[in-house]
Design a protein around this motif. Structure first.
Motif, PDB file in Angstrom:
ATOM      1  N   LEU A 143      91.062  46.021   1.006  1.00 16.37           N
ATOM      2  CA  LEU A 143      92.018  46.262   2.078  1.00 16.37           C
ATOM      3  C   LEU A 143      91.357  46.652   3.397  1.00 16.37           C
ATOM      4  O   LEU A 143      91.989  46.574   4.453  1.00 16.37           O
ATOM      5  CB  LEU A 143      92.996  47.376   1.666  1.00 16.37           C
ATOM      6  N   LEU A 144      90.106  47.069   3.345  1.00 17.82           N
ATOM      7  CA  LEU A 144      89.429  47.560   4.539  1.00 17.82           C
ATOM      8  C   LEU A 144      88.574  46.467   5.173  1.00 17.82           C
ATOM      9  O   LEU A 144      88.067  45.579   4.480  1.00 17.82           O
ATOM     10  CB  LEU A 144      88.538  48.755   4.171  1.00 17.82           C
ATOM     11  N   PRO A 145      88.370  46.532   6.487  1.00 12.86           N
ATOM     12  CA  PRO A 145      87.434  45.605   7.124  1.00 12.86           C
ATOM     13  C   PRO A 145      86.058  45.716   6.454  1.00 12.86           C
ATOM     14  O   PRO A 145      85.622  46.811   6.077  1.00 12.86           O
ATOM     15  CB  PRO A 145      87.401  46.088   8.572  1.00 12.86           C
ATOM     16  N   GLU A 146      85.379  44.603   6.331  1.00 11.61           N
ATOM     17  CA  GLU A 146      84.111  44.591   5.598  1.00 11.61           C
ATOM     18  C   GLU A 146      83.107  45.573   6.170  1.00 11.61           C
ATOM     19  O   GLU A 146      82.351  46.213   5.425  1.00 11.61           O
ATOM     20  CB  GLU A 146      83.526  43.173   5.584  1.00 11.61           C
ATOM     21  N   ASP A 147      83.083  45.745   7.469  1.00 10.59           N
ATOM     22  CA  ASP A 147      82.084  46.624   8.061  1.00 10.59           C
ATOM     23  C   ASP A 147      82.383  48.102   7.836  1.00 10.59           C
ATOM     24  O   ASP A 147      81.564  48.966   8.163  1.00 10.59           O
ATOM     25  CB  ASP A 147      81.941  46.333   9.565  1.00 10.59           C
ATOM     26  N   LEU A 148      83.542  48.415   7.258  1.00 19.43           N
ATOM     27  CA  LEU A 148      83.879  49.812   6.988  1.00 19.43           C
ATOM     28  C   LEU A 148      83.894  50.132   5.482  1.00 19.43           C
ATOM     29  O   LEU A 148      84.180  51.268   5.102  1.00 19.43           O
ATOM     30  CB  LEU A 148      85.247  50.155   7.590  1.00 19.43           C
ATOM     31  N   ARG A 149      83.590  49.155   4.664  1.00 16.00           N
ATOM     32  CA  ARG A 149      83.690  49.378   3.225  1.00 16.00           C
ATOM     33  C   ARG A 149      82.564  50.260   2.695  1.00 16.00           C
ATOM     34  O   ARG A 149      82.796  51.101   1.814  1.00 16.00           O
ATOM     35  CB  ARG A 149      83.719  48.029   2.487  1.00 16.00           C
ATOM     36  N   GLU A 150      81.354  50.075   3.210  1.00 17.01           N
ATOM     37  CA  GLU A 150      80.234  50.880   2.718  1.00 17.01           C
ATOM     38  C   GLU A 150      80.466  52.369   3.002  1.00 17.01           C
ATOM     39  O   GLU A 150      80.226  53.229   2.150  1.00 17.01           O
ATOM     40  CB  GLU A 150      78.922  50.416   3.356  1.00 17.01           C
ATOM     41  N   GLN A 151      80.944  52.666   4.198  1.00 19.51           N
ATOM     42  CA  GLN A 151      81.187  54.080   4.507  1.00 19.51           C
ATOM     43  C   GLN A 151      82.361  54.624   3.712  1.00 19.51           C
ATOM     44  O   GLN A 151      82.396  55.808   3.342  1.00 19.51           O
ATOM     45  CB  GLN A 151      81.409  54.303   5.993  1.00 19.51           C
ATOM     46  N   ALA A 152      83.329  53.769   3.376  1.00 17.64           N
ATOM     47  CA  ALA A 152      84.444  54.209   2.535  1.00 17.64           C
ATOM     48  C   ALA A 152      83.942  54.545   1.131  1.00 17.64           C
ATOM     49  O   ALA A 152      84.384  55.532   0.525  1.00 17.64           O
ATOM     50  CB  ALA A 152      85.515  53.129   2.482  1.00 17.64           C
ATOM     51  N   ALA A 153      83.018  53.734   0.624  1.00 18.03           N
ATOM     52  CA  ALA A 153      82.429  54.015  -0.687  1.00 18.03           C
ATOM     53  C   ALA A 153      81.674  55.337  -0.657  1.00 18.03           C
ATOM     54  O   ALA A 153      81.716  56.116  -1.623  1.00 18.03           O
ATOM     55  CB  ALA A 153      81.512  52.866  -1.099  1.00 18.03           C
ATOM     56  N   LYS A 154      80.993  55.596   0.464  1.00 18.60           N
ATOM     57  CA  LYS A 154      80.279  56.870   0.607  1.00 18.60           C
ATOM     58  C   LYS A 154      81.271  58.040   0.621  1.00 18.60           C
ATOM     59  O   LYS A 154      81.030  59.096   0.022  1.00 18.60           O
ATOM     60  CB  LYS A 154      79.474  56.843   1.905  1.00 18.60           C
ATOM     61  N   ARG A 155      82.402  57.865   1.283  1.00 16.67           N
ATOM     62  CA  ARG A 155      83.421  58.917   1.291  1.00 16.67           C
ATOM     63  C   ARG A 155      83.949  59.168  -0.128  1.00 16.67           C
ATOM     64  O   ARG A 155      84.226  60.307  -0.511  1.00 16.67           O
ATOM     65  CB  ARG A 155      84.578  58.527   2.210  1.00 16.67           C
ATOM     66  N   LEU A 156      84.097  58.095  -0.876  1.00 15.47           N
ATOM     67  CA  LEU A 156      84.530  58.229  -2.266  1.00 15.47           C
ATOM     68  C   LEU A 156      83.543  59.075  -3.059  1.00 15.47           C
ATOM     69  O   LEU A 156      83.940  60.005  -3.783  1.00 15.47           O
ATOM     70  CB  LEU A 156      84.690  56.845  -2.904  1.00 15.47           C
ATOM     71  N   VAL A 157      82.277  58.757  -2.925  1.00 16.15           N
ATOM     72  CA  VAL A 157      81.255  59.511  -3.646  1.00 16.15           C
ATOM     73  C   VAL A 157      81.223  60.971  -3.181  1.00 16.15           C
ATOM     74  O   VAL A 157      81.082  61.897  -3.998  1.00 16.15           O
ATOM     75  CB  VAL A 157      79.876  58.842  -3.479  1.00 16.15           C
ATOM     76  N   ASP A 158      81.365  61.170  -1.884  1.00 18.74           N
ATOM     77  CA  ASP A 158      81.395  62.554  -1.375  1.00 18.74           C
ATOM     78  C   ASP A 158      82.541  63.338  -2.008  1.00 18.74           C
ATOM     79  O   ASP A 158      82.406  64.514  -2.356  1.00 18.74           O
ATOM     80  CB  ASP A 158      81.544  62.554   0.144  1.00 18.74           C
ATOM     81  N   ASN A 159      83.675  62.677  -2.162  1.00 23.24           N
ATOM     82  CA  ASN A 159      84.816  63.339  -2.790  1.00 23.24           C
ATOM     83  C   ASN A 159      84.505  63.688  -4.248  1.00 23.24           C
ATOM     84  O   ASN A 159      84.812  64.787  -4.720  1.00 23.24           O
ATOM     85  CB  ASN A 159      86.049  62.444  -2.712  1.00 23.24           C
ATOM     86  N   ILE A 160      83.899  62.739  -4.938  1.00 24.01           N
ATOM     87  CA  ILE A 160      83.536  62.983  -6.339  1.00 24.01           C
ATOM     88  C   ILE A 160      82.582  64.166  -6.446  1.00 24.01           C
ATOM     89  O   ILE A 160      82.726  65.028  -7.329  1.00 24.01           O
ATOM     90  CB  ILE A 160      82.912  61.711  -6.953  1.00 24.01           C
ATOM     91  N   ARG A 161      81.626  64.265  -5.533  1.00 24.60           N
ATOM     92  CA  ARG A 161      80.678  65.377  -5.541  1.00 24.60           C
ATOM     93  C   ARG A 161      81.389  66.709  -5.234  1.00 24.60           C
ATOM     94  O   ARG A 161      81.001  67.760  -5.755  1.00 24.60           O
ATOM     95  CB  ARG A 161      79.568  65.138  -4.523  1.00 24.60           C
ATOM     96  N   THR A 162      82.441  66.641  -4.415  1.00 21.88           N
ATOM     97  CA  THR A 162      83.206  67.852  -4.114  1.00 21.88           C
ATOM     98  C   THR A 162      83.774  68.482  -5.388  1.00 21.88           C
ATOM     99  O   THR A 162      83.923  69.700  -5.488  1.00 21.88           O
ATOM    100  CB  THR A 162      84.359  67.518  -3.149  1.00 21.88           C
ATOM    101  N   TYR A 163      84.077  67.633  -6.359  1.00 18.48           N
ATOM    102  CA  TYR A 163      84.608  68.104  -7.632  1.00 18.48           C
ATOM    103  C   TYR A 163      83.506  68.200  -8.697  1.00 18.48           C
ATOM    104  O   TYR A 163      83.774  68.046  -9.886  1.00 18.48           O
ATOM    105  CB  TYR A 163      85.723  67.169  -8.114  1.00 18.48           C
ATOM    106  N   ASN A 164      82.263  68.446  -8.246  1.00 15.27           N
ATOM    107  CA  ASN A 164      81.127  68.561  -9.178  1.00 15.27           C
ATOM    108  C   ASN A 164      80.994  67.331 -10.064  1.00 15.27           C
ATOM    109  O   ASN A 164      80.783  67.420 -11.278  1.00 15.27           O
ATOM    110  CB  ASN A 164      81.256  69.821 -10.041  1.00 15.27           C
ATOM    111  N   THR A 165      81.113  66.176  -9.430  1.00 12.92           N
ATOM    112  CA  THR A 165      81.020  64.875 -10.097  1.00 12.92           C
ATOM    113  C   THR A 165      82.014  64.784 -11.249  1.00 12.92           C
ATOM    114  O   THR A 165      81.666  64.553 -12.419  1.00 12.92           O
ATOM    115  CB  THR A 165      79.589  64.581 -10.586  1.00 12.92           C
ATOM    116  N   HIS A 166      83.282  64.976 -10.905  1.00 11.97           N
ATOM    117  CA  HIS A 166      84.376  64.777 -11.845  1.00 11.97           C
ATOM    118  C   HIS A 166      85.405  63.859 -11.203  1.00 11.97           C
ATOM    119  O   HIS A 166      85.564  63.837  -9.979  1.00 11.97           O
ATOM    120  CB  HIS A 166      85.049  66.106 -12.211  1.00 11.97           C
ATOM    121  N   LEU A 167      86.106  63.123 -12.040  1.00 14.57           N
ATOM    122  CA  LEU A 167      87.183  62.277 -11.545  1.00 14.57           C
ATOM    123  C   LEU A 167      88.421  63.120 -11.287  1.00 14.57           C
ATOM    124  O   LEU A 167      88.606  64.193 -11.863  1.00 14.57           O
ATOM    125  CB  LEU A 167      87.488  61.155 -12.542  1.00 14.57           C
ATOM    126  N   THR A 168      89.287  62.619 -10.418  1.00 12.69           N
ATOM    127  CA  THR A 168      90.577  63.272 -10.160  1.00 12.69           C
ATOM    128  C   THR A 168      91.709  62.252 -10.179  1.00 12.69           C
ATOM    129  O   THR A 168      92.828  62.554  -9.774  1.00 12.69           O
ATOM    130  CB  THR A 168      90.571  63.981  -8.797  1.00 12.69           C
TER     131      THR A 168
END
Length: 906
Positions: free
Chosen positions: A688-713
């Motif tokens: 759904l995102l422009p291709e040039d913004l997908r890598e940073q979106a993936a990084k935001r996803l990982v940052d969120n996962i790390r916020t929860y001590n590498t747990h899914l939510t």
């Protein structure tokens, strides 16, 4: 041994090897099933597999022959169809093209094939199929109901009739259905081995009948037929609001027996006003609440000839429609695995409890001796509480209790008929004498799907997770894909089914199972194109929810990918299109903000709900994401079905949907308005995102996962795609970390708590042994088992090519993780078994691959360079029939044909 003897042995061995080297034809299927009964299509599709010990073997031609008796088939005479030699590599879904098929007739068939070396196989072993009644005009039976006023509690009625067979019977075929559920007997023996027939469909639109070859049950002379009915889904308690009589209040039977004699003459026995009716020992039977069986009320010999039924009532003939009757095209519910007690215990509260060691769906059989009138009850539960006592609160109103009243004759045996339970433990009350393990067994019930997939790895907790995924599927694939099998629900929730569909196709052959159920999805689809929460739709509230209703598109496309069945896609196309058009009709500026949504159901909420860490995802964002996803799947289907106008129309719509998503839910720098894992997972997975913004979106996803001590939510909608997205965007290590987490919330947390199936909630049982809210806390609820798809397609790496679906074109691309030392998956496809197994040995990686005959594969070997890879000890350049086609992200990409391969790389 003499030299002559040695030479003889070697010659025999050589002949054996040559025989196996020659291509063989095996595993003959008709409409995806082995030797099915009730085929009503004039052109049923025939499939087969080829076997060869050689590599790179393809079929180049085939020949099929069909006959109505084995002798004609083997001699090649009086054939219903002889295809002649057809130059084609098609070995799946070849339509029958012979004489018109007759109803109630057995057709025998066999096939031989030619390979790409010009070698012709022997004829396969014969197989067969039995046709159904084929046309509504062929129904001569009449609907009948009992001729007496029903008692309170609605005991199961009995119907019977004596009939004569004056000549020697060549073939006897029975066609049976009911409003309700039934068990039929001829001369005291059960007809078929199915349970709970005619199963569950959208009864107002589609009522299945079953076809049985009962030749062995009918004898020359006097015979008798008897049928018992139960309330089942038709008029029993269904749903969580106490609904009864959803489809009708009175049970009815339709029975037709076609006799063909050795002299060619025919006779027909049908349900009509000559039958008799009564009641028997099943005095109460409800799916949720259980069965009460009073053995004192048994009518000995009631389904055998000569029984005195003079005290029985007549029957009432009813003019119910036969136009909705359809044959049964999927696998019946059958009794499967048997479990024995692993422990008999007395709880702190004094209850006698038996533990079968596995949460299963089915029922318990019991042997007992006692006095007439003694009453033994069995109450079923999934878990014991933290003190070790029976826990029933999570069943809500479902009783899950079977009761047996003894007649007082020696050893008596009890087994239910028209109910089932979800359980691991049973509480036994009133049992005369000591509970002994040899007197109790538990039998699993589910649709008789063939198990097709297996996955094993170096971590035993992950292996137990795989076990739990498969047992969750077994228990909840009881004719419809139910959410849970124990409480007062057991409905075909569409959201659970779409989330788990791809995982389901790996573990079991669910082709016919979903084919049948998706027809009900279309049948119960609202006139405006909306799709209900549950199918069959017993809630009838007119509402839809994003991620649930999308099963209308996700289901057909997933089945197409897994099985390559274009007919199924065509069958469901108008339903797919209707759903997308519905969303468009209620959208504004291509933006869907639904009136109702379940959202990311059962997402993570911390024990302290005031912590601000609850992973709440905007429901309208989710809706827009699935709007795009369903539109994309509709475009894929239109391309396959060559509907170019629709492709053009919906490609433009998809552009508009994605544009509206970005405008509404993304800031200019790529941040989503909901910062949850589910929001980023859906946006990335559905592109759904422009291709040039997908890598940073993936990084935001990982940052969120790390916020929860590498747990899914994630909840039901985000979980299936979470690890896929991580691996796709280069975070395979994070995906592995999520898989391997052992504390809440994670896939392995329930495993560490002793789960043997998938739980509904991440924390169904909390670390202190207390339970989540009992109103919604199933311990057999398969949706979160969708992680299996990532394990099979990414960890082991087995996938199909979208342009060559059904594993005609195979991709093997394993993703190696530090946490595992080996992993292996096997998948039975229509072409044969695909295998991908990798193992770390020192500083080397071994990858063993097996590709079926008549397919091709692209294999991604983890390695930095071609020179670092060998196959069976040879450099790749020296391996005949294998082609290196590229290098990609740490893989050497190899194209190859059928056969077994052993790769090794540094």
């Amino acid at each position: 041994m003499s030299k002559k003897g040695i030479l003889l042995v070697l010659a025999i061995q050589f002949i054996g090897l040559m025989a196996f080297a020659q291509v063989q034809v095996t595993n003959l299927l008709v409409e995806n099933r082995m030797e099915p009964a009730g085929i009503d299509k004039q052109a049923p599709r025939l499939s087969w597999q080829l076997l060869s010990s050689k590599r790179n073997v393809m079929q180049t031609a085939y020949e099929i022959r069909v006959a109505t008796d084995l002798k004609s088939l083997e001699k090649g005479n009086n054939l219903s169809w002889n295809s002649g030699k057809i130059n084609s590599e098609q070995s799946v879904y070849v339509p029958y093209s012979g004489d018109e098929l007759l109803p109630g007739t057995t057709y025998y068939w066999q096939v031989r094939a030619w390979d790409n070396q010009g070698k012709r196989s022997k004829w396969s072993e014969p197989s067969h199929w039995l046709t159904g009644i084929k046309d509504v005009d062929n129904w001569k039976a009449q609907w009948i109901q009992v001729g007496f006023e029903e008692e309170e509690g609605r005991p199961s009625p009995l119907f019977r009739k004596d009939f004569s067979s004056a000549k020697k019977v060549k073939q006897a075929v029975a066609f049976i259905t009911a409003k309700g559920v039934y068990e039929a007997e001829i001369n005291g023996q059960k007809v078929g081995d199915a349970c709970l027939a005619p199963f569950w469909t959208s009864y107002n639109e589609r009522l299945q009948y079953q076809t049985y070859d009962v030749t062995e049950l009918v004898k020359q002379g006097t015979n008798a037929v008897g049928v018992t009915l139960g309330s089942g889904w038709y008029r029993g308690n269904i749903g969580f609001s106490g609904q009864v009589n959803v489809y009708g209040s009175e049970l009815a039977l339709l029975f037709q027996l076609e006799l063909t004699y050795e002299d060619g003459s025919k006779e027909r026995i049908v349900s009509d006003d000559s039958w008799k009716s009564s009641t028997g020992p099943i005095v109460y039977a409800e799916l949720y609440h259980g069965e009460t069986y009073d053995a004192r009320l048994e009518k000995a010999g009631w389904s055998t000839p000569g029984y005195d039924d003079s005290a029985w009532s007549g029957v009432e003939v009813k003019d119910y429609s036969k136009d909705i009757l359809i044959t049964t095209e999927n696998e019946p519910i059958r009794k499967k695995e048997v479990f024995h007690p692993v422990e008999i215990l007395t709880t702190p509260e004094g209850d006698q409890v038996i533990d079968f060691g596995q949460n299963l769906v089915g029922w318990v059989q019991m042997k007992v001796s006692g006095n007439a009138g003694d009453q033994v009850s069995i109450t079923h539960t999934e878990v014991l509480d933290k003190d070790g006592n029976v826990y029933l609160e999570s069943l809500r109103s479902a009783k899950q209790k079977n009761t047996f009243i003894l007649k007082g004759e020696s050893v008596e045996e009890f087994e239910p008929h028209f109910t089932w339970q979800g359980f691991r433990f049973i509480k036994v009350e009133g049992y005369p004498g000591e509970l002994k393990p040899e007197n109790f067994t538990a039998t699993a019930l589910y649709s008789d799907m063939e198990q097709t997939g297996s996955f094993v790895c170096s971590d035993e907790l992950v292996n137990q997770l795989q076990h739990n995924i498969q047992w969750g599927q077994r228990g909840n694939f009881l004719d419809v894909p139910t959410d849970c099998p124990q409480r007062d629900e057991r409905l075909g929730w569409t959201g659970d089914a779409q989330a788990f569909a791809r995982t389901a196709t790996f573990n079991f052959r669910v082709h016919s199972f979903f084919d049948k159920w998706l027809k009900d999805v279309a049948a119960d689809q609202y006139d405006n194109g909306g799709v209900p929460f549950v199918v069959p739709d017993v809630l009838r509230n007119g509402q839809v929810s994003p991620g649930w209703a999308d099963v209308a598109t996700v289901g057909p496309w997933t089945m197409y990918l897994a099985y390559g069945d274009k007919d199924l896609l065509a069958q469901q196309y108008e339903s797919m299109k209707g759903w997308v058009n519905y969303i468009s009709s209620v959208s504004s500026d291509d933006l869907w903000k639904p009136d109702f949504s379940f959202g990311d159901w059962l997402f993570y909420r911390p024990f302290d709900d005031n912590s601000g860490m609850s992973a709440v995802t905007d429901k309208s964002l989710i809706a827009q994401a699935f709007y795009a996803h369903s539109t994309q799947l509709l475009i894929h289907a239109a391309q396959v079905l060559n509907k170019q106008d629709d492709v053009t129309k919906y490609e433009q719509l998809l552009k508009n949907i994605k544009h509206s998503f970005v405008q509404e839910y993304m800031t200019p720098n790529g941040k989503l308005v909901s910062g949850t894992q589910t929001a980023y997972v859906l946006a990335l997975n559905f592109d759904l995102l422009p291709e040039d913004l997908r890598e940073q979106a993936a990084k935001r996803l990982v940052d969120n996962i790390r916020t929860y001590n590498t747990h899914l939510t994630t909840g039901f909608l985000g979980t299936p795609y979470l690890c896929h997205v991580l691996s796709r965007f280069g975070y395979n290590d994070v995906a592995y970390e999520l898989l391997m987490q052992k504390n809440y919330p994670s896939w392995l947390y329930p495993v560490t708590m002793g789960a043997t199936t998938i739980w509904e909630r991440w924390d169904g049982i909390k670390p202190d042994g207390t339970f989540q809210t009992p109103g919604m806390n199933s311990f057999n609820h398969y949706a979160y088992g969708a992680i299996g798809d990532w394990m099979y397609r990414v960890v082991a790496g087995i996938d199909t090519e979208a342009e060559n679906p059904g594993y005609k074109g195979i991709q093997i691309k394993p993703h190696i993780g530090d946490q595992l030392s080996h992993a292996k998956a096997e998948l039975k496809t229509y072409y044969g078994t695909v295998v991908s197994g990798w193992e770390k040995v020192g500083d080397k990686l071994k990858l063993n691959v097996s590709i079926p005959v008549n397919t091709n594969a692209i294999v991604y070997v983890p390695a930095s360079a071609t020179s670092a890879v060998t196959e069976s000890g040879k450099q790749l350049a020296d391996v005949s029939g294998l082609e290196v086609v590229g290098h990609e992200d740490g893989y050497v990409v190899v194209k190859l044909g059928s056969g077994a391969y052993q790769f090794e790389s540094n």
